[in-house]
Design a protein around this motif. Structure first.
Motif, PDB file in Angstrom:
ATOM      1  N   TYR A  76       0.848  -1.189   0.000  1.00 35.16           N
ATOM      2  CA  TYR A  76       0.000   0.000   0.000  1.00 35.16           C
ATOM      3  C   TYR A  76       0.881   1.236   0.000  1.00 35.16           C
ATOM      4  CZ  TYR A  76       1.091   0.116   5.001  1.00 35.16           C
ATOM      5  OH  TYR A  76       1.752   0.144   6.212  1.00 35.16           O
ATOM      6  N   VAL A  77       0.323   2.346  -0.454  1.00 34.05           N
ATOM      7  CA  VAL A  77       1.048   3.611  -0.505  1.00 34.05           C
ATOM      8  C   VAL A  77       1.222   4.153   0.909  1.00 34.05           C
ATOM      9  CG1 VAL A  77       0.894   6.031  -1.199  1.00 34.05           C
ATOM     10  CG2 VAL A  77       0.332   4.223  -2.833  1.00 34.05           C
ATOM     11  N   VAL A  78       2.463   4.491   1.267  1.00 34.96           N
ATOM     12  CA  VAL A  78       2.742   5.049   2.586  1.00 34.96           C
ATOM     13  C   VAL A  78       2.753   6.576   2.536  1.00 34.96           C
ATOM     14  CG1 VAL A  78       4.451   5.203   4.440  1.00 34.96           C
ATOM     15  CG2 VAL A  78       4.043   3.009   3.302  1.00 34.96           C
ATOM     16  N   TRP A  79       3.384   7.152   1.503  1.00 32.17           N
ATOM     17  CA  TRP A  79       3.512   8.604   1.394  1.00 32.17           C
ATOM     18  C   TRP A  79       2.783   9.109   0.162  1.00 32.17           C
ATOM     19  CZ3 TRP A  79       5.803  11.114   5.378  1.00 32.17           C
ATOM     20  CH2 TRP A  79       6.625  10.364   6.220  1.00 32.17           C
ATOM     21  N   SER A  80       2.073  10.228   0.319  1.00 29.38           N
ATOM     22  CA  SER A  80       1.440  10.866  -0.829  1.00 29.38           C
ATOM     23  C   SER A  80       1.566  12.378  -0.698  1.00 29.38           C
ATOM     24  CB  SER A  80      -0.043  10.474  -0.922  1.00 29.38           C
ATOM     25  OG  SER A  80      -0.800  11.129   0.083  1.00 29.38           O
ATOM     26  N   ASN A  81       1.283  13.092  -1.786  1.00 28.45           N
ATOM     27  CA  ASN A  81       1.296  14.552  -1.750  1.00 28.45           C
ATOM     28  C   ASN A  81       0.219  15.097  -0.815  1.00 28.45           C
ATOM     29  OD1 ASN A  81       1.953  14.753  -5.290  1.00 28.45           O
ATOM     30  ND2 ASN A  81       3.404  15.141  -3.643  1.00 28.45           N
ATOM     31  N   TYR A  82       0.454  16.298  -0.318  1.00 28.59           N
ATOM     32  CA  TYR A  82      -0.637  17.052   0.284  1.00 28.59           C
ATOM     33  C   TYR A  82      -1.526  17.570  -0.845  1.00 28.59           C
ATOM     34  CZ  TYR A  82       2.087  16.936   4.609  1.00 28.59           C
ATOM     35  OH  TYR A  82       2.787  16.523   5.711  1.00 28.59           O
ATOM     36  N   GLU A  83      -2.785  17.820  -0.539  1.00 31.06           N
ATOM     37  CA  GLU A  83      -3.717  18.212  -1.599  1.00 31.06           C
ATOM     38  C   GLU A  83      -3.343  19.546  -2.229  1.00 31.06           C
ATOM     39  OE1 GLU A  83      -7.705  17.016  -3.293  1.00 31.06           O
ATOM     40  OE2 GLU A  83      -5.695  16.249  -2.935  1.00 31.06           O
ATOM     41  N   TYR A  84      -2.789  20.473  -1.455  1.00 29.12           N
ATOM     42  CA  TYR A  84      -2.416  21.763  -2.038  1.00 29.12           C
ATOM     43  C   TYR A  84      -1.273  21.612  -3.033  1.00 29.12           C
ATOM     44  CZ  TYR A  84       0.710  21.666   2.102  1.00 29.12           C
ATOM     45  OH  TYR A  84       1.603  21.310   3.084  1.00 29.12           O
ATOM     46  N   VAL A  85      -0.452  20.582  -2.867  1.00 25.82           N
ATOM     47  CA  VAL A  85       0.603  20.307  -3.851  1.00 25.82           C
ATOM     48  C   VAL A  85      -0.029  19.850  -5.166  1.00 25.82           C
ATOM     49  CG1 VAL A  85       2.639  18.901  -4.368  1.00 25.82           C
ATOM     50  CG2 VAL A  85       2.235  19.703  -2.028  1.00 25.82           C
ATOM     51  N   ARG A  86      -1.029  18.973  -5.073  1.00 23.04           N
ATOM     52  CA  ARG A  86      -1.717  18.498  -6.280  1.00 23.04           C
ATOM     53  C   ARG A  86      -2.422  19.646  -7.011  1.00 23.04           C
ATOM     54  NH1 ARG A  86      -4.390  14.339  -2.464  1.00 23.04           N
ATOM     55  NH2 ARG A  86      -2.677  12.881  -2.105  1.00 23.04           N
ATOM     56  N   ILE A  87      -3.020  20.553  -6.227  1.00 25.40           N
ATOM     57  CA  ILE A  87      -3.721  21.684  -6.842  1.00 25.40           C
ATOM     58  C   ILE A  87      -2.746  22.579  -7.594  1.00 25.40           C
ATOM     59  CG2 ILE A  87      -4.887  23.864  -6.271  1.00 25.40           C
ATOM     60  CD1 ILE A  87      -6.581  22.336  -4.280  1.00 25.40           C
ATOM     61  N   VAL A  88      -1.612  22.875  -6.981  1.00 23.13           N
ATOM     62  CA  VAL A  88      -0.605  23.696  -7.659  1.00 23.13           C
ATOM     63  C   VAL A  88      -0.139  23.008  -8.935  1.00 23.13           C
ATOM     64  CG1 VAL A  88       1.736  24.632  -7.509  1.00 23.13           C
ATOM     65  CG2 VAL A  88       0.153  24.887  -5.578  1.00 23.13           C
ATOM     66  N   ARG A  89       0.122  21.712  -8.854  1.00 20.65           N
ATOM     67  CA  ARG A  89       0.604  20.968 -10.023  1.00 20.65           C
ATOM     68  C   ARG A  89      -0.451  20.923 -11.137  1.00 20.65           C
ATOM     69  NH1 ARG A  89       2.240  15.974  -7.830  1.00 20.65           N
ATOM     70  NH2 ARG A  89       0.059  15.358  -7.828  1.00 20.65           N
ATOM     71  N   ASP A  90      -1.707  20.617 -10.784  1.00 21.95           N
ATOM     72  CA  ASP A  90      -2.741  20.407 -11.798  1.00 21.95           C
ATOM     73  C   ASP A  90      -3.319  21.705 -12.353  1.00 21.95           C
ATOM     74  OD1 ASP A  90      -2.253  17.821 -11.076  1.00 21.95           O
ATOM     75  OD2 ASP A  90      -4.349  17.248 -10.871  1.00 21.95           O
ATOM     76  N   TRP A  91      -3.350  22.755 -11.532  1.00 22.64           N
ATOM     77  CA  TRP A  91      -3.999  23.992 -11.970  1.00 22.64           C
ATOM     78  C   TRP A  91      -3.016  25.073 -12.398  1.00 22.64           C
ATOM     79  CZ3 TRP A  91      -8.291  24.542  -7.639  1.00 22.64           C
ATOM     80  CH2 TRP A  91      -9.228  23.510  -7.811  1.00 22.64           C
ATOM     81  N   GLU A  92      -1.729  24.788 -12.253  1.00 23.16           N
ATOM     82  CA  GLU A  92      -0.726  25.775 -12.658  1.00 23.16           C
ATOM     83  C   GLU A  92      -0.867  26.191 -14.117  1.00 23.16           C
ATOM     84  OE1 GLU A  92       3.593  26.145 -10.980  1.00 23.16           O
ATOM     85  OE2 GLU A  92       3.656  24.852 -12.762  1.00 23.16           O
ATOM     86  N   PRO A  93      -1.090  25.247 -15.056  1.00 22.77           N
ATOM     87  CA  PRO A  93      -1.244  25.667 -16.457  1.00 22.77           C
ATOM     88  C   PRO A  93      -2.424  26.612 -16.676  1.00 22.77           C
ATOM     89  CG  PRO A  93      -0.862  23.301 -16.313  1.00 22.77           C
ATOM     90  CD  PRO A  93      -1.118  23.780 -14.922  1.00 22.77           C
ATOM     91  N   LEU A  94      -3.437  26.546 -15.802  1.00 22.51           N
ATOM     92  CA  LEU A  94      -4.617  27.385 -15.962  1.00 22.51           C
ATOM     93  C   LEU A  94      -4.440  28.778 -15.368  1.00 22.51           C
ATOM     94  CD1 LEU A  94      -7.381  24.783 -14.961  1.00 22.51           C
ATOM     95  CD2 LEU A  94      -6.758  25.499 -17.274  1.00 22.51           C
ATOM     96  N   PHE A  95      -3.700  28.871 -14.263  1.00 21.30           N
ATOM     97  CA  PHE A  95      -3.733  30.104 -13.483  1.00 21.30           C
ATOM     98  C   PHE A  95      -2.391  30.759 -13.208  1.00 21.30           C
ATOM     99  CE2 PHE A  95      -7.418  27.562 -11.686  1.00 21.30           C
ATOM    100  CZ  PHE A  95      -8.385  28.222 -12.432  1.00 21.30           C
ATOM    101  N   LYS A  96      -1.291  30.122 -13.546  1.00 26.34           N
ATOM    102  CA  LYS A  96       0.023  30.664 -13.216  1.00 26.34           C
ATOM    103  C   LYS A  96       0.209  32.059 -13.813  1.00 26.34           C
ATOM    104  CE  LYS A  96       4.255  30.265 -11.537  1.00 26.34           C
ATOM    105  NZ  LYS A  96       4.521  30.165 -10.077  1.00 26.34           N
TER     106      LYS A  96
END
Length: 567
Positions: free
Chosen positions: A131-151
Motif C-alpha cells: 500500500y502507498v505510505v507517502w502521498s502529496n498534500y492536496e495543495y501540492v496536487r492543486i498547484v501541479r494540476d492547476w498551474e497551467p490554468l492560473f500561473k
C-alpha cells in the motif's frame, strides 16, 4: 493547590417533542472534576453527568435501563481510514465479511468490480500487494494540476465560473511556499543536530561524567554564552561547533523529545519523506497503484486491508482505534467495550501519510453504499479539495440510499466556517448544504470548565453539527494493544455508534431523521468555554456548533422511540 469552588447544577427537564432541553447543564461557579482515576479515564466518555459527575455520552445509562431487544440483527459501519489490525483480540467476529466472494480465487465472484474483496478494500493498494505510505498534500496536487490554468494570471483574466478555483489555486500556492520553507529549515536544522550530537555527548561528559544533566542545568550553562535563535541558525549554517552551540543542540533535542541519536535519525527519515514526497510536485504515488487519478473507476488498489509486515503497525493504528470505539466486543470480558455489539466493521483503506485523494474518498463511499454499509465513519480531513464534485456526488449517492456519513471537524483549532475542511456537505463556493445525511463532529474533554472544548478541535456555528468526547479516549490499537488517543477522530465513531443503535432498534427511520435525532437530543452545556486556537477568548459553548450540544445516546434513543411511535 487549585482553589475549590462551590457548584450549583441545574438539570432542566422540559416537556417537548424534542429532548433538546432534556439535559441542559448550567454552572454558576465551575468546579470541574479535572482529574479522573485511571479506571474512570478508560471509560469516561461512556458515563452520564448526573449519575457519574462525568460529562460522557450516557451510554452506560442507556444499557442499564434498556429492556428492549433490537429489531435488526446487525448494522454494517464502513470505516474509511488507514490499514487495520484484523487480528486484534477485541475485534474478532466484528469485521465485515463479503459472503458472496470466494476467498483468494482471483475472480470477482459477486461482480461488484473488486476481486477477492473479502473484508473490504484498499484504494491505496499497490500493484505489488502493498500500500502507498507517502502521498502529496492536496495543495501540492492543486498547484501541479492547476498551474497551467492560473500561473501568473490576475483575477481580471479569470472567467467568473473559474474564480473559486483560481482563488483556491492562489491559497494552495501560498500554503506550499509556507510549508516548503518551514520543513526545509527544520530538515536543515535536524541534519546539523545529527552531526553535532555525538560531539555534544562527548563534550558534556567533561561537565557531567555521569551524563545526569537536566534541562535546567543545560539552560543555565547556555545563557552564559548568550546564544539566541538567530545566532544558533548562523552557527548551524557555518557549521560552528563551540561549546554554546553544542549545549544549544542538546537543549533543542530535549525540547523535541529527541534523547538519542536514533531519535534524531528517525525524525530525519520522516522529514526527508515530507520534503521529497509530501511537498514534492514531481512525486507521483499513483504510479505505484497503477490507476488514472483523473477518472473515477472501480477495481484499482487491492484487497489487502491489513498489511502485517514488520514495522507497519503504525499504519494500522488509526483505523483499529476507530473500529474499537464503535464495535469492540462488549461480551468477551477483555479489553474495552465498544458502543454497540451488533455491528460489523467494513475497513476501507484510503489514508496514507499525506492527504487522501478525492477519487479514493468518492470510490470508498460508493463501495460502502453498494456493499451494504448503513453508516460511514470518516476520521480524516484536509484543507483543500481538488475534485470536490466527485465527493459531493458520492455523498448524494449515499443520501439516496439512506446511508449516514459522519466526518470529523479537524484538529487545527480553527473555525471551519472560515477555513474549509474537506470532505464536507458545504461546497464552500455557494455556502449551502448539499445533503441531509452528513454529520460533522468536534471534540470535547472530560473537564467541565472553560477548557471543555478540546484545544485542538475545529469548530463552526454553520459547519460543525455537534461535539462528542475526543480527548484521552482509550481504544483498541495495532499489534493487539490498547492505547489512549486524542483528536476529533475519536469523537466521530461515537456518533456512528449512536446512529447504529438507533437503526438497530428503529430500522424504518430515514437518514435525515436519524441525523436530526442525534443533533436534537444532545446535552446542552450553558457556560463559556475558551475558543480553540486562542489563549483566553471565551464564548458560550452553544456558539461553537450548529446544535450547540454534545452527543447523548440515552436521549437519542428516547427521542428515536418517540419519533418512531409518532410515525
Amino acid at each position: 493547590m487549585k482553589p475549590f469552588y462551590n457548584v450549583i447544577l441545574f438539570l432542566l427537564f422540559l416537556i417537548s417533542c424534542k429532548p433538546t432541553k432534556d439535559s441542559s447543564i448550567s454552572y454558576i461557579k465551575l468546579n470541574p472534576k479535572d482529574e479522573l482515576k485511571s479506571s474512570e479515564l478508560q471509560t469516561w466518555y461512556q458515563k452520564d453527568y448526573m449519575e457519574d459527575t462525568i460529562p460522557g455520552i450516557s451510554l452506560e445509562k442507556w444499557y442499564a435501563l434498556n429492556k428492549k431487544k433490537p429489531k435488526n440483527n446487525n448494522i454494517i459501519i464502513a470505516v474509511i481510514d488507514t490499514q487495520i489490525d484484523l487480528k486484534h483480540e477485541d475485534l474478532q467476529g466484528k469485521i465485515w465479511t463479503n459472503d458472496t466472494e470466494i476467498p483468494n480465487n482471483g475472480i470477482d465472484d459477486d461482480d461488484n468490480g473488486y476481486i477477492d474483496d473479502i473484508n473490504g478494500w484498499s484504494f491505496t493498494g499497490t500493484k505489488s500487494g502493498g500500500y502507498v505510505v507517502w502521498s502529496n498534500y492536496e495543495y501540492v496536487r492543486i498547484v501541479r494540476d492547476w498551474e497551467p490554468l492560473f500561473k501568473n494570471k490576475t483575477e481580471t483574466q479569470i472567467n467568473t465560473q473559474d474564480l473559486f478555483k483560481y482563488k483556491e489555486y492562489q491559497r494552495a500556492e501560498r500554503k506550499l511556499e509556507e510549508k516548503n520553507k518551514y520543513y526545509r529549515n527544520w530538515f536543515k536544522s535536524l541534519n546539523y543536530k545529527a552531526v553535532l550530537y555525538p560531539i555534544t555527548k562527548d563534550t558534556l561528559k567533561h561537565f557531567f561524567p555521569k551524563e545526569d544533566y537536566t534541562f535546567k542545568q543545560l539552560d543555565s550553562m547556555y545563557k552564559k554564552y548568550k546564544i539566541n535563535d538567530k545566532t544558533f541558525k548562523q552557527r548551524r549554517d557555518s557549521d560552528d561547533r563551540d561549546l554554546g552551540a553544542l549545549i544549544g543542540c542538546m537543549i533543542s533535542g530535549l525540547e523535541m523529545n529527541q534523547n538519542t541519536l536514533k531519535d534524531i535519525q528517525d525524525m530525519q527519515t520522516q522529514l526527508d519523506s515530507v520534503v521529497n514526497k509530501n511537498l514534492n510536485i514531481e512525486y507521483n504515488e499513483r504510479l505505484l497503484i497503477g490507476d488514472n487519478p483523473a477518472i473515477l473507476e472501480k477495481g484499482y488498489g487491492n484487497n489487502n486491508v491489513s498489511n502485517n509486515k514488520a514495522g507497519h503497525r503504525l499504519f494500522q493504528d488509526h483505523c483499529t482505534k476507530m473500529a474499537g470505539v464503535i464495535g469492540a466486543n462488549r461480551k468477551n470480558n477483555i479489553g474495552i467495550k465498544g458502543i454497540v455489539q451488533d455491528v460489523k466493521i467494513m475497513p476501507l483503506s484510503i489514508s496514507p501519510s499525506g492527504d487522501e485523494h478525492d477519487k479514493d474518498i468518492a470510490m470508498a463511499i460508493r463501495y460502502a453504499v453498494d456493499n451494504g454499509a448503513k453508516i460511514i465513519n470518516m476520521s480524516f480531513y484536509k484543507e483543500f479539495s481538488l475534485h470536490k464534485e466527485w465527493v459531493f456526488d458520492a455523498i448524494k449517492y449515499a443520501e439516496k440510499n439512506n446511508v449516514l456519513l459522519v466526518h470529523i471537524s479537524g484538529n487545527d483549532g480553527l473555525n471551519i466556517d472560515e477555513n474549509p475542511s474537506y470532505p464536507n456537505d458545504n461546497d464552500f463556493e455557494n455556502f449551502k448544504e448539499i445533503s441531509s445525511n452528513f454529520i460533522t463532529v468536534g471534540s470535547v474533554t472530560h473537564k467541565l470548565n472553560s477548557n471543555f472544548v478540546s484545544d485542538f478541535s475545529n469548530y463552526g456555528k454553520q459547519n460543525v453539527d455537534l461535539f462528542a468526547p475526543g480527548d484521552e479516549i482509550y481504544s483498541t490499537a495495532a499489534g493487539n494493544t490498547y492505547k489512549f488517543d486524542s483528536g476529533t477522530s475519536m469523537a466521530a465513531p461515537m456518533v456512528c455508534g449512536a446512529a447504529a443503535l438507533i437503526w438497530l432498534y428503529y430500522p424504518n427511520l430515514k437518514v435525515a431523521k436519524v441525523k436530526q435525532i442525534i443533533l436534537d437530543s444532545g446535552t446542552s452545556y450553558n457556560f463559556e468555554v475558551i475558543v480553540p486556537g486562542t489563549k483566553d477568548k471565551k464564548v458560550p459553548f452553544s456558539e461553537l456548533s450548529k446544535s450547540g450540544k454534545v452527543l447523548n445516546i440515552y436521549n437519542a434513543m428516547k427521542l428515536a422511540e418517540k419519533v418512531s411511535k409518532n410515525k
